[in-house]
Write a protein that holds these residues in place. Sequence first.
Motif, short mmCIF file in Angstrom:
data_model
loop_
_atom_site.label_atom_id
_atom_site.label_comp_id
_atom_site.label_asym_id
_atom_site.label_seq_id
_atom_site.Cartn_x
_atom_site.Cartn_y
_atom_site.Cartn_z
N PRO A 1 3.35 5.29 -7.93
CA PRO A 1 2.03 5.01 -8.51
C PRO A 1 2.05 4.53 -9.95
O PRO A 1 1.04 4.00 -10.43
CB PRO A 1 1.29 6.34 -8.38
CG PRO A 1 2.38 7.37 -8.36
CD PRO A 1 3.50 6.73 -7.62
N THR A 2 3.17 4.67 -10.65
CA THR A 2 3.23 4.21 -12.04
C THR A 2 3.97 2.89 -12.19
O THR A 2 4.13 2.39 -13.30
CB THR A 2 3.92 5.26 -12.93
OG1 THR A 2 5.28 5.45 -12.49
CG2 THR A 2 3.19 6.59 -12.87
N ILE B 1 -4.36 -2.69 -5.44
CA ILE B 1 -3.62 -2.30 -6.65
C ILE B 1 -4.55 -2.40 -7.86
O ILE B 1 -5.21 -3.42 -8.06
CB ILE B 1 -2.40 -3.22 -6.87
CG1 ILE B 1 -1.54 -3.30 -5.59
CG2 ILE B 1 -1.58 -2.72 -8.06
CD1 ILE B 1 -0.96 -2.01 -5.14
N GLN C 1 -2.42 -2.66 -13.41
CA GLN C 1 -1.03 -2.54 -12.97
C GLN C 1 -0.55 -3.77 -12.23
O GLN C 1 0.59 -3.81 -11.77
CB GLN C 1 -0.87 -1.33 -12.03
CG GLN C 1 -0.86 0.01 -12.72
CD GLN C 1 -0.73 1.15 -11.73
OE1 GLN C 1 -1.69 1.87 -11.48
NE2 GLN C 1 0.46 1.31 -11.17
N TYR D 1 2.66 1.60 -3.38
CA TYR D 1 1.78 2.06 -4.46
C TYR D 1 1.63 3.58 -4.41
O TYR D 1 1.61 4.26 -5.44
CB TYR D 1 0.42 1.38 -4.40
CG TYR D 1 -0.54 1.90 -5.45
CD1 TYR D 1 -0.27 1.71 -6.81
CD2 TYR D 1 -1.67 2.63 -5.09
CE1 TYR D 1 -1.13 2.22 -7.78
CE2 TYR D 1 -2.53 3.13 -6.06
CZ TYR D 1 -2.25 2.92 -7.40
OH TYR D 1 -3.09 3.43 -8.36
N LYS D 2 1.55 4.14 -3.20
CA LYS D 2 1.46 5.60 -3.06
C LYS D 2 2.77 6.27 -3.47
O LYS D 2 2.77 7.34 -4.08
CB LYS D 2 1.12 5.96 -1.61
CG LYS D 2 -0.29 5.60 -1.20
CD LYS D 2 -0.57 6.00 0.23
CE LYS D 2 -1.99 5.63 0.66
NZ LYS D 2 -2.26 6.00 2.08
N LYS E 1 0.83 -1.21 0.00
CA LYS E 1 0.00 0.00 0.00
C LYS E 1 0.87 1.26 0.00
O LYS E 1 0.63 2.20 -0.77
CB LYS E 1 -0.92 0.01 1.22
CG LYS E 1 -2.00 -1.06 1.19
CD LYS E 1 -2.86 -0.99 2.44
CE LYS E 1 -3.91 -2.09 2.44
NZ LYS E 1 -4.73 -2.06 3.69
N GLU E 2 1.88 1.27 0.86
CA GLU E 2 2.78 2.42 0.93
C GLU E 2 3.56 2.60 -0.37
O GLU E 2 3.77 3.73 -0.83
CB GLU E 2 3.76 2.25 2.10
CG GLU E 2 3.10 2.23 3.47
CD GLU E 2 2.74 0.82 3.96
OE1 GLU E 2 2.70 0.62 5.17
OE2 GLU E 2 2.49 -0.07 3.11
#
Length: 205
Positions: free
Chosen positions: A82-83, A158, A162, A78-79, A75-76
Amino acid sequence: MKIIGTGVGRTGTFSLRLAIDALGFGPCHHMEVVVRNMDPQVNLWTKALEGKPDWDAIYKGHSSAVDWPTAAFYKELYKAFPTAKFILGTRDPENWADSFGSTIYKLMAGIDQAPEHMQEWLRMCLKVTTKCGFPLGLDRDQLIKGFIAHNDAVKNAIPADQLLVYSVKDGWEPLCQFLGVPIPNEAFPRTNNREEFWELIKGAE
């Protein structure tokens, strides 16, 4: 970071690491990097567990990452990235529970008997696996449920475009298709069985 693995340990992460390197997306971070560089890696990951991650320092020199500790921070990450493309390595839940239970889980249960210089690393590892839903004291059925729950949580966090849900037994094709690269003219790497796991640990003692 171009590729981030969200599959927990014992899902073929070492083979996936070698495959990612072979496809030109490496160097790929893996728990082995932590084991071979406990100072400063253990301290950096401990700070990440406290909510103060320094991803640039943790992944310095790497373009991708798989395995724990990375998988606990999907989660962290992905932030933060983000790409990036995310890969959820998975396998049969019962087979995973047997493999995890006889390797990583067994190792962490013996923290007090481990060499002193390994104990801080193992305490960090226990916090990482606990963050993923695997505290000490779970039985086989609870490990299986936890494994399924982690995978479901990743899928929910997610975006599907991706994320590749992937088993290393499927080899190059789905991985290369997801990453948009041609299939190499070489065998897919397959390594880090249970015996190799314990050899790696012996090398750290």
